[in-house]
Write a protein that holds these residues in place. Structure first.
Motif, mmCIF file in Angstrom:
data_model
loop_
_atom_site.group_PDB
_atom_site.id
_atom_site.type_symbol
_atom_site.label_atom_id
_atom_site.label_comp_id
_atom_site.label_asym_id
_atom_site.label_seq_id
_atom_site.Cartn_x
_atom_site.Cartn_y
_atom_site.Cartn_z
ATOM 1 N N GLU A 1 45.695 24.719 56.071
ATOM 2 C CA GLU A 1 45.302 24.175 57.369
ATOM 3 C C GLU A 1 44.474 25.197 58.159
ATOM 4 O O GLU A 1 44.059 26.218 57.623
ATOM 5 N N ASN A 2 44.253 24.947 59.445
ATOM 6 C CA ASN A 2 43.367 25.750 60.292
ATOM 7 C C ASN A 2 43.934 27.126 60.627
ATOM 8 O O ASN A 2 45.145 27.311 60.723
ATOM 9 N N ASP A 3 43.004 28.076 60.831
ATOM 10 C CA ASP A 3 43.316 29.420 61.337
ATOM 11 C C ASP A 3 44.283 30.202 60.452
ATOM 12 O O ASP A 3 45.092 30.989 60.937
ATOM 13 N N VAL A 4 44.206 30.001 59.155
ATOM 14 C CA VAL A 4 45.045 30.720 58.191
ATOM 15 C C VAL A 4 44.313 31.979 57.752
ATOM 16 O O VAL A 4 43.104 31.970 57.533
ATOM 17 N N ILE A 5 45.062 33.072 57.608
ATOM 18 C CA ILE A 5 44.516 34.329 57.096
ATOM 19 C C ILE A 5 45.204 34.626 55.767
ATOM 20 O O ILE A 5 46.432 34.700 55.706
ATOM 21 N N ILE A 6 44.412 34.790 54.727
ATOM 22 C CA ILE A 6 44.921 35.156 53.410
ATOM 23 C C ILE A 6 44.211 36.450 53.015
ATOM 24 O O ILE A 6 43.007 36.454 52.773
ATOM 25 N N GLU A 7 44.969 37.537 52.972
ATOM 26 C CA GLU A 7 44.376 38.834 52.670
ATOM 27 C C GLU A 7 44.124 38.991 51.167
ATOM 28 O O GLU A 7 44.477 38.123 50.369
ATOM 29 N N ASP A 8 43.540 40.118 50.784
ATOM 30 C CA ASP A 8 43.131 40.395 49.402
ATOM 31 C C ASP A 8 44.270 40.237 48.397
ATOM 32 O O ASP A 8 45.429 40.539 48.691
ATOM 33 N N ASN A 9 43.895 39.796 47.196
ATOM 34 C CA ASN A 9 44.772 39.756 46.014
ATOM 35 C C ASN A 9 45.980 38.829 46.141
ATOM 36 O O ASN A 9 47.013 39.073 45.522
ATOM 37 N N CYS A 10 45.853 37.769 46.910
ATOM 38 C CA CYS A 10 46.939 36.787 47.044
ATOM 39 C C CYS A 10 46.716 35.620 46.080
ATOM 40 O O CYS A 10 45.590 35.332 45.680
ATOM 41 N N VAL A 11 47.824 34.941 45.752
ATOM 42 C CA VAL A 11 47.775 33.726 44.949
ATOM 43 C C VAL A 11 48.563 32.649 45.682
ATOM 44 O O VAL A 11 49.697 32.888 46.106
ATOM 45 N N VAL A 12 47.948 31.494 45.847
ATOM 46 C CA VAL A 12 48.610 30.335 46.457
ATOM 47 C C VAL A 12 48.467 29.200 45.461
ATOM 48 O O VAL A 12 47.362 28.780 45.136
ATOM 49 N N GLU A 13 49.617 28.706 44.975
ATOM 50 C CA GLU A 13 49.565 27.694 43.912
ATOM 51 C C GLU A 13 50.405 26.475 44.278
ATOM 52 O O GLU A 13 51.604 26.592 44.555
ATOM 53 N N ASN A 14 49.763 25.300 44.298
ATOM 54 C CA ASN A 14 50.461 24.027 44.542
ATOM 55 C C ASN A 14 51.367 24.097 45.758
ATOM 56 O O ASN A 14 52.541 23.729 45.698
ATOM 57 N N SER A 15 50.834 24.583 46.865
ATOM 58 C CA SER A 15 51.629 24.806 48.071
ATOM 59 C C SER A 15 50.878 24.328 49.308
ATOM 60 O O SER A 15 49.704 23.987 49.244
ATOM 61 N N ILE A 16 51.587 24.347 50.438
ATOM 62 C CA ILE A 16 51.004 23.963 51.723
ATOM 63 C C ILE A 16 51.176 25.128 52.688
ATOM 64 O O ILE A 16 52.294 25.608 52.900
ATOM 65 N N LEU A 17 50.057 25.571 53.278
ATOM 66 C CA LEU A 17 50.090 26.579 54.338
ATOM 67 C C LEU A 17 49.659 25.890 55.625
ATOM 68 O O LEU A 17 48.519 25.438 55.734
ATOM 69 N N ASN B 1 39.404 38.538 45.850
ATOM 70 C CA ASN B 1 40.268 38.316 44.689
ATOM 71 C C ASN B 1 41.468 37.418 45.014
ATOM 72 O O ASN B 1 42.585 37.674 44.584
ATOM 73 N N VAL B 2 41.235 36.379 45.806
ATOM 74 C CA VAL B 2 42.278 35.417 46.179
ATOM 75 C C VAL B 2 42.151 34.185 45.289
ATOM 76 O O VAL B 2 41.049 33.707 45.038
ATOM 77 N N GLN B 3 43.292 33.679 44.818
ATOM 78 C CA GLN B 3 43.311 32.448 44.035
ATOM 79 C C GLN B 3 44.053 31.375 44.825
ATOM 80 O O GLN B 3 45.220 31.578 45.182
ATOM 81 N N ILE B 4 43.371 30.276 45.099
ATOM 82 C CA ILE B 4 43.992 29.122 45.752
ATOM 83 C C ILE B 4 43.879 27.968 44.767
ATOM 84 O O ILE B 4 42.773 27.522 44.446
ATOM 85 N N ILE B 5 45.043 27.522 44.282
ATOM 86 C CA ILE B 5 45.074 26.524 43.215
ATOM 87 C C ILE B 5 45.792 25.270 43.715
ATOM 88 O O ILE B 5 46.970 25.327 44.073
ATOM 89 N N ASN B 6 45.061 24.153 43.789
ATOM 90 C CA ASN B 6 45.655 22.856 44.108
ATOM 91 C C ASN B 6 46.587 22.912 45.316
ATOM 92 O O ASN B 6 47.738 22.491 45.257
#
Length: 87
Positions: A18-34, A9-14
């Motif tokens: 990058e490499n080796d990133v961990i995004i756990e359940d129910n996160c939202v990433v919008e118009n950003s840089i990780l 249930n992760v949303q990654i929008i626009n």
């Protein structure tokens, strides 16, 4: 990026991830840089225009304000120097 782990249930929008990133359940990433080696704990929201630099861990349930820069470096206004945040 390579070797990333994305939960349920992760949303990654626009966004750039990058490499080796961990995004756990129910996160939202919008118009950003990780950047590499970022870890978003469960139910985080990373809002527009945010950059999270390498090695940062965002705690569970945190909403990062729009346009933020999250880093392991801090800037000292008096000395005008960058230094690594002490853990």
């Amino acid at each position: 990026g390579k070797s990333c782990k994305v939960g349920k249930n992760v949303q990654i929008i626009n966004s750039i991830i990058e490499n080796d990133v961990i995004i756990e359940d129910n996160c939202v990433v919008e118009n950003s840089i990780l950047r590499s080696n970022v870890h978003l704990k469960k139910a985080c929201k990373v809002t527009r225009g945010t950059m999270i630099t390498s090695g940062v861990i965002v705690k569970e349930g945190v909403q990062v304000p729009e346009g933020s820069v999250c880093s392991l470096l801090t800037y000292d206004l008096k000395s005008q120097n960058l230094s690594k945040v002490k853990k």
